[in-house]
Design a protein around this motif. Structure first.
Motif, PDB file in Angstrom:
ATOM      1  N   ARG A   1      42.765 105.405  32.526  1.00 10.48           N
ATOM      2  CA  ARG A   1      43.519 104.587  31.567  1.00 10.48           C
ATOM      3  C   ARG A   1      42.626 103.527  30.928  1.00 10.48           C
ATOM      4  NH1 ARG A   1      47.100 103.474  34.757  1.00 10.48           N
ATOM      5  NH2 ARG A   1      46.459 101.404  35.454  1.00 10.48           N
ATOM      6  N   GLN A   2      41.756 102.913  31.694  1.00 15.20           N
ATOM      7  CA  GLN A   2      40.865 101.883  31.159  1.00 15.20           C
ATOM      8  C   GLN A   2      39.877 102.438  30.149  1.00 15.20           C
ATOM      9  OE1 GLN A   2      39.230 100.346  34.821  1.00 15.20           O
ATOM     10  NE2 GLN A   2      40.793  98.748  35.007  1.00 15.20           N
ATOM     11  N   CYS A   3      39.597 103.717  30.222  1.00 17.56           N
ATOM     12  CA  CYS A   3      38.679 104.347  29.267  1.00 17.56           C
ATOM     13  C   CYS A   3      39.397 104.906  28.047  1.00 17.56           C
ATOM     14  CB  CYS A   3      37.896 105.455  29.960  1.00 17.56           C
ATOM     15  SG  CYS A   3      36.693 104.854  31.169  1.00 17.56           S
ATOM     16  N   GLY A   4      40.726 104.702  27.969  1.00 14.71           N
ATOM     17  CA  GLY A   4      41.468 105.161  26.807  1.00 14.71           C
ATOM     18  C   GLY A   4      41.687 106.656  26.760  1.00 14.71           C
ATOM     19  N   LEU A   5      41.558 107.335  27.908  1.00 16.38           N
ATOM     20  CA  LEU A   5      41.694 108.788  27.953  1.00 16.38           C
ATOM     21  C   LEU A   5      43.135 109.191  28.237  1.00 16.38           C
ATOM     22  CD1 LEU A   5      38.374 109.436  29.829  1.00 16.38           C
ATOM     23  CD2 LEU A   5      38.979 110.449  27.616  1.00 16.38           C
ATOM     24  N   PRO A   6      43.469 110.485  28.012  1.00 18.34           N
ATOM     25  CA  PRO A   6      44.852 110.937  28.214  1.00 18.34           C
ATOM     26  C   PRO A   6      45.207 111.052  29.693  1.00 18.34           C
ATOM     27  CG  PRO A   6      43.464 112.769  27.557  1.00 18.34           C
ATOM     28  CD  PRO A   6      42.620 111.527  27.428  1.00 18.34           C
TER      29      PRO A   6
ATOM     30  N   GLY B   1      38.494 101.411  25.079  1.00 12.10           N
ATOM     31  CA  GLY B   1      39.624 101.317  25.977  1.00 12.10           C
ATOM     32  C   GLY B   1      40.944 101.104  25.265  1.00 12.10           C
ATOM     33  N   GLU B   2      40.919 100.955  23.958  1.00 12.10           N
ATOM     34  CA  GLU B   2      42.122 100.697  23.172  1.00 12.10           C
ATOM     35  C   GLU B   2      42.507 101.945  22.376  1.00 12.10           C
ATOM     36  OE1 GLU B   2      41.002  97.532  20.589  1.00 12.10           O
ATOM     37  OE2 GLU B   2      40.054  96.369  22.192  1.00 12.10           O
ATOM     38  N   PRO B   3      43.765 102.036  21.934  1.00 11.56           N
ATOM     39  CA  PRO B   3      44.120 103.128  21.010  1.00 11.56           C
ATOM     40  C   PRO B   3      43.354 102.948  19.699  1.00 11.56           C
ATOM     41  CG  PRO B   3      46.092 102.119  21.956  1.00 11.56           C
ATOM     42  CD  PRO B   3      44.945 101.220  22.310  1.00 11.56           C
ATOM     43  N   ILE B   4      42.686 103.976  19.262  1.00  9.15           N
ATOM     44  CA  ILE B   4      41.877 103.909  18.041  1.00  9.15           C
ATOM     45  C   ILE B   4      42.320 105.016  17.092  1.00  9.15           C
ATOM     46  CG2 ILE B   4      39.561 104.048  17.057  1.00  9.15           C
ATOM     47  CD1 ILE B   4      38.439 103.063  19.675  1.00  9.15           C
ATOM     48  N   ALA B   5      42.536 104.673  15.844  1.00  9.08           N
ATOM     49  CA  ALA B   5      42.863 105.651  14.807  1.00  9.08           C
ATOM     50  C   ALA B   5      41.723 105.708  13.801  1.00  9.08           C
ATOM     51  CB  ALA B   5      44.170 105.278  14.105  1.00  9.08           C
ATOM     52  N   THR B   6      41.653 106.821  13.091  1.00  7.43           N
ATOM     53  CA  THR B   6      40.597 106.984  12.097  1.00  7.43           C
ATOM     54  C   THR B   6      40.594 105.837  11.093  1.00  7.43           C
ATOM     55  OG1 THR B   6      40.839 109.385  12.289  1.00  7.43           O
ATOM     56  CG2 THR B   6      39.621 108.560  10.390  1.00  7.43           C
ATOM     57  N   GLY B   7      41.790 105.435  10.663  1.00  4.69           N
ATOM     58  CA  GLY B   7      41.883 104.360   9.679  1.00  4.69           C
ATOM     59  C   GLY B   7      41.337 103.045  10.193  1.00  4.69           C
TER      60      GLY B   7
END
Length: 232
Positions: A145-150, A85-91
């Protein structure tokens, strides 16, 4: 987990990374091989949340073996479960596992034939499927939004590509199923499940949920109706 669609990387939830393999964190290549029993140890990430992975490596260039790649994918999937549910980056994922971003991408390519972004998007869509099915009266925009989707419109296209049904009709079907389950709980007798001959023609409180659902199933929602539902 539910099946995933072909991803569109423009959402920015997880930055795409090169498919080429990488080195363990710290920049030093692993020189051992499986035959000699030498292993490459990933560094434990800071903050107390990381997992130090003790990985098997192949003799060529210190790349993770098939077994090591599978361990990385499984650990990354657990990270997705905790943070989808959060913004996630590869790093973020790579640092959590104590490996390089290239190593993370190479492991997903070897085991799943997809990028970490595609795997995360597939997981998020599966979570959205479960949320809508279990809570069909909640706002679609909030659940997305809660699932972190666009944005809702794009997620609707991804959802339909993945599951073969749009969000609005799926929620409509889930609502009908929830009404039927509630009716069967309140009226466990088999005679209550029989729709009278004129039951489908009666409206309002006189018709049972089963009769109302049978009547509504004969009418396909219009495009305008679907647009209004998606806008909620």
């Amino acid at each position: 987990m539910a099946p995933g669609p072909t991803s569109n990387r423009s959402s920015g939830s997880l930055a795409s990374s090169p498919r080429a393999g990488g080195m363990p964190a710290g920049g030093a290549p692993a020189n051992g091989n499986r035959a000699s029993g030498t292993r490459s140890n990933g560094e434990r990430s800071s903050g107390g949340h990381g997992r130090g992975l003790d990985l098997d490596v192949d003799a060529s260039g210190g790349q993770p073996s098939r077994r090591g790649s599978q361990e990385i994918v499984e650990a990354a999937t657990r990270y997705f479960e905790a943070h989808y549910g959060e913004p996630i980056a590869t790093g973020d994922v790579a640092r959590h596992l104590g490996i390089s971003e290239g190593c993370l991408a190479s492991s997903f390519d070897q085991c799943r034939r997809r990028t970490p972004f595609e795997a995360l998007e597939s997981f998020r869509l599966g979570q959205l499927f479960q949320r809508v099915r279990e809570h069909p009266t909640d706002s679609l925009a909030t659940q997305v939004r809660q699932c972190g989707l666009p944005a809702l419109a794009r997620t609707d296209r991804l959802f339909e590509a993945s599951f073969g049904i749009g969000l609005a009709p799926f929620r409509h079907t889930s609502r009908r199923a929830a009404e039927d389950r509630a009716f069967r709980i309140a009226h466990p007798g088999p005679e209550d499940l029989v729709v009278p001959p004129d039951g489908a023609r009666r409206g309002g409180d006189q018709a049972t949920p089963l009769a109302r659902n049978q009547a509504s199933s004969r009418c396909q929602p219009s495009a305008a109706s679907l647009a209004r539902k998606l806008g909620r």
